[in-house]
Design a protein around this motif. Structure first.
Motif, PDB file in Angstrom:
ATOM      1  N   LEU A 159       0.833  -1.201   0.000  1.00  0.00           N
ATOM      2  CA  LEU A 159       0.000   0.000   0.000  1.00  0.00           C
ATOM      3  C   LEU A 159       0.869   1.254   0.000  1.00  0.00           C
ATOM      4  O   LEU A 159       0.580   2.231  -0.700  1.00  0.00           O
ATOM      5  N   ALA A 160       1.963   1.202   0.780  1.00  0.00           N
ATOM      6  CA  ALA A 160       2.860   2.358   0.844  1.00  0.00           C
ATOM      7  C   ALA A 160       3.427   2.666  -0.538  1.00  0.00           C
ATOM      8  O   ALA A 160       3.518   3.836  -0.928  1.00  0.00           O
ATOM      9  N   LEU A 161       3.781   1.619  -1.290  1.00  0.00           N
ATOM     10  CA  LEU A 161       4.352   1.847  -2.621  1.00  0.00           C
ATOM     11  C   LEU A 161       3.301   2.368  -3.592  1.00  0.00           C
ATOM     12  O   LEU A 161       3.563   3.276  -4.370  1.00  0.00           O
ATOM     13  N   VAL A 162       2.098   1.793  -3.542  1.00  0.00           N
ATOM     14  CA  VAL A 162       1.021   2.275  -4.413  1.00  0.00           C
ATOM     15  C   VAL A 162       0.721   3.739  -4.104  1.00  0.00           C
ATOM     16  O   VAL A 162       0.573   4.569  -4.998  1.00  0.00           O
ATOM     17  N   GLY A 163       0.666   4.059  -2.808  1.00  0.00           N
ATOM     18  CA  GLY A 163       0.326   5.419  -2.394  1.00  0.00           C
ATOM     19  C   GLY A 163       1.378   6.439  -2.748  1.00  0.00           C
ATOM     20  O   GLY A 163       1.121   7.644  -2.692  1.00  0.00           O
TER      21      GLY A 163
END
Lengths: 252, 59, 166
Positions: A159-163
């Protein structure tokens, strides 16, 4: 470089050496920065004394973006190299980043009320920063949502990378779209549009925020490592077996 | 003297916005430190107690 | 680590994960760009007078926001009613407003107003917000620059041009 994260003991030694310097830098620049911001720096030619909110708002905004970038980098390292410490660092930075984002939003609302005449508008800059705040909250929730800590870590890292796409959107929203928020004053083509008498207090406060973040990040990582060691010891004790990680070598 | 102090806190009429902004930042920054230090004390304290007990329990 | 599968060196597995992550990042970035491009018009917070004059997709029947500079010498008060002209130097728009103006509302400064187009070239505002630019300086410095004649109009220019279409 990445392999420092493979060895928690070495990381802790290094962090322990850096920590006092972080505290010292935060105390000195924080003290001087506040003094400059409140007493020394001039009122703005348009905004008067309300411009002093900038000395909190802008460093908080920078740290909100910087902390998220750090979370994304360490999440990528954690997914690729599988160093457990990378997850720990990313996880430690998330609540701190959420705090900086909250400061940015609330001080921005106060400043917006005085300068624009409204607490909030849904323009691209304000909306994308609010999305950042929710991303931070989502990361906190996701990490806690799995019984298996490893799976929670991996989901949060993804999620951190997508965000991370949100970070350039926040930065360039004021250039790409018509927003109520003004464009960047410091990191802009053509150099800062802030008079030096206001730029220096701002940069001093920014250093203070960064040093404070670094100090709390180190302490938070240390707390998490200690917590995991404790967990491992308790599990080992529960199974009536000697602790496996060498902390109690003589107990076996 | 008091007039100067009052004028300072008035912040040219923007005191009602400037001071809450500083206060909120102080509150959040302080809360961040408090939370981290509390967790650190809890886990490192428990580790120390376990170590003491293990050493005290040895013959 | 203890799988029965024939073990590949950790190095190549790590490299594969790195490539996978890189490819995912590229795809995601592209998708985000496409989405943002598609939504560009909805992300426009306000229209400039030029947008109103040239674009055909500006809604005429509902609340919209317009933005630009308050033209110097155009502000006229009549009781609770304020009339002023918003300009982006190419086109102009007359604005009528009843209510309290923000502190930073000034002639020559940026402004964003929400309201309705009542006639071609006239806008009835319900809310007026001040938009300021990215320049910060002490009053004495601003006065000194103005006295020396070095004041560029761009330094008091916020909100001219929408930035929506570069």
């Amino acid at each position: 470089m990445v392999n420092i994260l493979a060895n928690p003991a070495r990381f802790l030694r290094l962090a322990g050496a850096v920590l006092p310097w972080c505290w010292a830098a935060a105390a000195v620049t924080g003290g001087v920065g506040l003094w400059l911001a409140v007493f020394v720096s001039p009122a703005d030619y348009q905004q008067g004394d309300s411009v002093r909110i900038m000395y909190i708002h802008v460093p908080a905004a920078w740290m909100a973006l910087a902390a998220y970038t750090l979370v994304a980098v360490f999440s990528a390292v954690a997914l690729v190299w599988k160093h457990p410490l990378a997850h720990i660092v990313a996880g430690a930075a998330v609540p701190l980043g959420a705090g900086f984002t909250a400061i940015c939003l609330v001080t921005g609302m106060l400043w917006g009320k005085t300068s624009w005449g409204t607490w909030w508008v849904w323009d691209a800059r304000l909306t994308s920063v609010l999305v950042l705040f929710f991303l931070y909250l989502g990361l906190i929730a996701l990490r806690g949502a799995f019984d298996d800590a490893e799976r929670g870590n991996r989901a949060a890292a993804l999620l951190a990378l997508v965000g991370f796409v949100n970070i350039p959107i926040i930065k360039f929203s004021v250039d790409w779209w018509a927003t109520l928020h003004q464009p960047a004053s410091v990191l802009r083509i053509g150099g800062p549009a802030i008079h030096p008498s206001m730029l220096w207090p701002l940069l001093t406060m920014a250093v203070a925020f960064m040093a404070y973040f670094a100090a709390l990040l180190i302490l938070s990582v240390r707390a998490e490592i200690a917590g995991r060691k404790l967990q491992a010891l308790l599990v080992a004790a529960g199974r009536n077996e000697p602790a496996a990680d060498g902390l109690q070598g003589e107990a076996r | 003297m008091t007039a100067a102090v009052t004028e300072f806190f008035r912040m040219g009429g923007y005191g009602a916005y400037v001071w809450p902004a500083f206060a909120f930042a102080a509150l959040v920054l302080g809360g961040m430190a408090w939370r981290v230090l509390a967790r650190l004390r809890a886990s490192e304290g428990a580790l120390d107690r376990m170590r003491d007990r293990a050493e005290g329990g040895r013959p | 680590m203890t799988t029965a599968r024939p073990r590949r060196p950790a190095f190549t597995r790590r490299r594969r994960r790195l490539y996978l992550l890189g490819a995912a990042a590229v795809v995601l970035g592209l998708a985000a760009m496409l989405i943002l491009n598609a939504f560009e018009d909805n992300l426009v917070f306000f229209y400039s007078p030029t947008d109103l004059a040239t674009r055909t997709d500006v809604p005429r029947d509902r609340l919209i926001r317009i933005g630009g500079l308050v033209e110097k010498g155009s502000v006229a008060r009549q009781g609770a009613e304020v009339r002023f002209t918003v300009t982006d130097t190419a086109n102009r728009l007359a604005v009528v407003y009843r209510g309290i103006l923000p502190d930073l509302f000034r002639e020559g400064q940026g402004v964003v107003a929400q309201g309705r187009l009542t006639a071609p070239g006239t806008f009835e505002a319900r809310e007026v917000l001040a938009k300021h630019d990215e320049t910060y300086m002490p009053r004495e410095v601003a006065d000194a620059i103005k006295r020396s004649g070095q004041w560029k109009e761009s330094e008091g220019k916020a909100g001219a041009g929408t930035g929506a279409t570069p």
